[in-house]
Motif scaffolding. Structure first.
Motif, PDB file in Angstrom:
ATOM      1  N   VAL A   1       0.838  -1.204   0.000  1.00  2.00           N
ATOM      2  CA  VAL A   1       0.000   0.000   0.000  1.00  2.00           C
ATOM      3  C   VAL A   1       0.871   1.251   0.000  1.00  2.00           C
ATOM      4  O   VAL A   1       0.586   2.235  -0.700  1.00  2.00           O
ATOM      5  N   LEU A   2       1.954   1.229   0.758  1.00  2.00           N
ATOM      6  CA  LEU A   2       2.875   2.360   0.775  1.00  2.00           C
ATOM      7  C   LEU A   2       3.521   2.555  -0.588  1.00  2.00           C
ATOM      8  O   LEU A   2       3.696   3.697  -1.049  1.00  2.00           O
ATOM      9  N   LEU A   3       3.846   1.461  -1.260  1.00  7.20           N
ATOM     10  CA  LEU A   3       4.418   1.537  -2.610  1.00  7.20           C
ATOM     11  C   LEU A   3       3.426   2.159  -3.581  1.00  7.20           C
ATOM     12  O   LEU A   3       3.792   2.999  -4.416  1.00  7.20           O
ATOM     13  N   ALA A   4       2.159   1.774  -3.458  1.00  9.06           N
ATOM     14  CA  ALA A   4       1.125   2.339  -4.326  1.00  9.06           C
ATOM     15  C   ALA A   4       0.946   3.834  -4.055  1.00  9.06           C
ATOM     16  O   ALA A   4       0.826   4.642  -4.987  1.00  9.06           O
ATOM     17  N   ALA A   5       0.935   4.220  -2.786  1.00  7.20           N
ATOM     18  CA  ALA A   5       0.778   5.634  -2.442  1.00  7.20           C
ATOM     19  C   ALA A   5       1.948   6.461  -2.946  1.00  7.20           C
ATOM     20  O   ALA A   5       1.761   7.591  -3.436  1.00  7.20           O
TER      21      ALA A   5
ATOM     22  N   LEU B   1      -4.948   2.480  -9.210  1.00  6.08           N
ATOM     23  CA  LEU B   1      -5.924   1.402  -9.366  1.00  6.08           C
ATOM     24  C   LEU B   1      -5.295   0.008  -9.295  1.00  6.08           C
ATOM     25  O   LEU B   1      -5.684  -0.810  -8.466  1.00  6.08           O
ATOM     26  N   CYS B   2      -4.332  -0.245 -10.166  1.00  8.87           N
ATOM     27  CA  CYS B   2      -3.806  -1.611 -10.287  1.00  8.87           C
ATOM     28  C   CYS B   2      -3.112  -2.084  -9.013  1.00  8.87           C
ATOM     29  O   CYS B   2      -3.382  -3.186  -8.512  1.00  8.87           O
ATOM     30  N   MET B   3      -2.215  -1.274  -8.479  1.00 10.86           N
ATOM     31  CA  MET B   3      -1.442  -1.706  -7.316  1.00 10.86           C
ATOM     32  C   MET B   3      -2.296  -1.885  -6.062  1.00 10.86           C
ATOM     33  O   MET B   3      -2.158  -2.913  -5.371  1.00 10.86           O
ATOM     34  N   PRO B   4      -3.198  -0.955  -5.727  1.00 14.16           N
ATOM     35  CA  PRO B   4      -4.031  -1.188  -4.533  1.00 14.16           C
ATOM     36  C   PRO B   4      -4.950  -2.395  -4.666  1.00 14.16           C
ATOM     37  O   PRO B   4      -5.119  -3.164  -3.711  1.00 14.16           O
ATOM     38  N   ILE B   5      -5.573  -2.547  -5.845  1.00 15.11           N
ATOM     39  CA  ILE B   5      -6.480  -3.684  -6.034  1.00 15.11           C
ATOM     40  C   ILE B   5      -5.712  -4.997  -5.976  1.00 15.11           C
ATOM     41  O   ILE B   5      -6.159  -5.979  -5.379  1.00 15.11           O
ATOM     42  N   ARG B   6      -4.533  -5.007  -6.608  1.00 12.13           N
ATOM     43  CA  ARG B   6      -3.723  -6.223  -6.593  1.00 12.13           C
ATOM     44  C   ARG B   6      -3.280  -6.574  -5.176  1.00 12.13           C
ATOM     45  O   ARG B   6      -3.146  -7.759  -4.822  1.00 12.13           O
ATOM     46  N   SER B   7      -3.039  -5.574  -4.363  1.00 11.87           N
ATOM     47  CA  SER B   7      -2.576  -5.844  -3.000  1.00 11.87           C
ATOM     48  C   SER B   7      -3.667  -6.469  -2.138  1.00 11.87           C
ATOM     49  O   SER B   7      -3.372  -6.995  -1.052  1.00 11.87           O
TER      50      SER B   7
END
Length: 426
Positions: free
Chosen positions: A43-47, A87-93
């Motif tokens: 989540v931190l990476l996505a943010a 979108l992609c990174m949070p949903i994937r996480s």
């Protein structure tokens, strides 16, 4: 219901994962959410990805000088990378929070298509910049005459249409037309294009193999074209100047200021292309700035009829750029071309983004190659660490590192971002 595990290709982000074959199942139900260190890191990476790309978008919006032809390609990649982080990174996480896909089969099919399409736009953006820089290097006058913001916008729209057209058709439409009721170990619906080794390899080639070949091939050609041809023309220019000086000293001819200036401007036409191209390489402009402070400048006010012929080369070479380009266009009335500063900035930007693409996507390529040729070694590594999951997120990190590369390549991006953070007036 009989279930068994088998290793097979899948290219939801072009890596190999374990697939569960099931006769009549849909994606498995997710467990209750459990927060973990892995989920929080992702989540931190996505943010961080959203933040860095937002700063690039804000800089492009507030600083008009950044709205150049080349930077419109950067804008296109930034929008795609922002979508990856938002979108992609949070949903994937979510699969690390629920230990599986929690949103059902239909959402899984749409997400896979969207994820592949957005990643495709980002990859196409890098290829587009390489092709544009190739044309600017080999056909500079034609490139300068035809480039425009409208053209850049049309190319950017084409990358979105082509990427979504391909991946939504292959990843989403196909799965709805011919549902297979198979799921991956993480709970995603298994795409039909991963059912065979051949189609999976083809999709991987589109995602990484073909772009890699195009980018590296064009970049190598651009680099050696600039270096070799630039050096050749510069040596020819310097040799001819030296010959002319010897002839003048032997004949004892007298050059007036006007004749000397005219001869110099004509000679510049022969050496300008070489000099501009050489200084367009990253890191070459610093030497020019140092030379200007240490060399003399031609003083036309002191010329007389009995003045001796002067060597203008030391004063000419360090002062390439706007002055020489303007003189060439005025004297020879030839079409204008891209300036040295623009070429240098574009080449430096290209260098950074190609390097970032190779570094972030190479682990995925190594994983796929390892599985194809050394399956036993691959499974040994996979049993120790979640290799496919790691390489997937390394590929995602391309969207985080790209905006950093833009800021490193173009000082104006850095200065504008600093002003935005400090809330200074721009």
């Amino acid at each position: 219901m009989e279930t068994f595990n088998a290793s097979i290709w899948t290219t939801d982000s072009t890596e190999v994962i374990d697939v569960f074959y099931e006769t009549d199942t849909t994606p498995k139900e997710a467990n209750r959410p459990v927060f973990s260190a892995t989920f929080l890191i992702l989540v931190l990476l996505a943010a961080s990805t959203v933040l860095t790309n937002s700063l690039i978008l804000a800089a492009f919006y507030v600083e008009r000088k950044l709205r150049t032809y080349t930077n419109y390609f950067i804008l296109n990649m930034t929008i795609a990378d922002f979508a990856v982080g938002f979108l992609c990174m949070p949903i994937r996480s979510m699969i690390h929070l629920f230990d599986g896909w929690p949103f059902g089969k239909v959402a899984s099919i749409f997400f896979m298509g969207f994820q592949n399409s957005i990643l495709g736009v980002s990859v196409c953006g890098v290829v587009t910049i390489c092709i544009d820089r190739y044309i600017a290097t080999f056909y500079p006058i034609q490139h300068y005459q035809k480039k425009s913001i409208r053209k850049a916008t049309a190319v950017n729209v084409f990358t979105w249409v082509s990427s979504f057209g391909l991946w939504m058709m292959m990843s989403t439409a196909w799965d709805f037309i011919q549902p297979n009721n198979l799921v991956t170990s993480s709970g995603f619906s298994r795409p039909n294009y991963s059912l065979t080794y051949t189609s999976s390899l083809f999709m991987f080639a589109l995602r990484f193999g073909l772009p890699f070949v195009i980018m590296t091939g064009l970049y190598i050609r651009i680099y050696f074209r600039v270096k070799n041809i630039g050096s050749k023309h510069l040596m020819k220019f310097m040799k001819k100047r030296k010959t002319n000086e010897k002839e003048s000293s032997v004949t004892g001819s007298v050059c007036t200021d006007e004749q000397s200036s005219t001869a110099t401007e004509v000679s510049l036409e022969e050496g300008l292309t070489a000099i501009d191209q050489i200084f367009a390489l990253p890191g070459m402009s610093n030497n020019v700035e140092k030379s200007e402070s240490s060399r003399g400048i031609i003083d036309n006010d002191k010329g007389t009829e009995d003045a001796k012929p002067r060597n203008v080369l030391p004063a000419v070479v360090p002062r390439v750029g706007k002055r020489l380009a303007a003189s060439k266009n005025q004297i020879l009335n030839k079409p204008q071309r891209e300036s040295r500063a623009e070429g240098q900035k574009a080449m430096r930007t290209l260098t950074f983004i190609v390097f970032v693409f190779i570094v972030t996507w190479l682990p995925t390529a190594v994983t796929v190659t390892m599985y194809a040729f050394f399956p036993e070694f691959y499974h040994y590594i996979k049993n120790k660490v979640r290799l496919s999951e790691i390489t997937r997120w390394v590929a995602f990190s391309n969207s985080l590192v790209n905006p950093m590369a833009y800021a490193m390549a173009q000082p104006l991006f850095r200065h504008t971002i600093v002003k935005i953070i400090r809330r200074q007036k721009i």
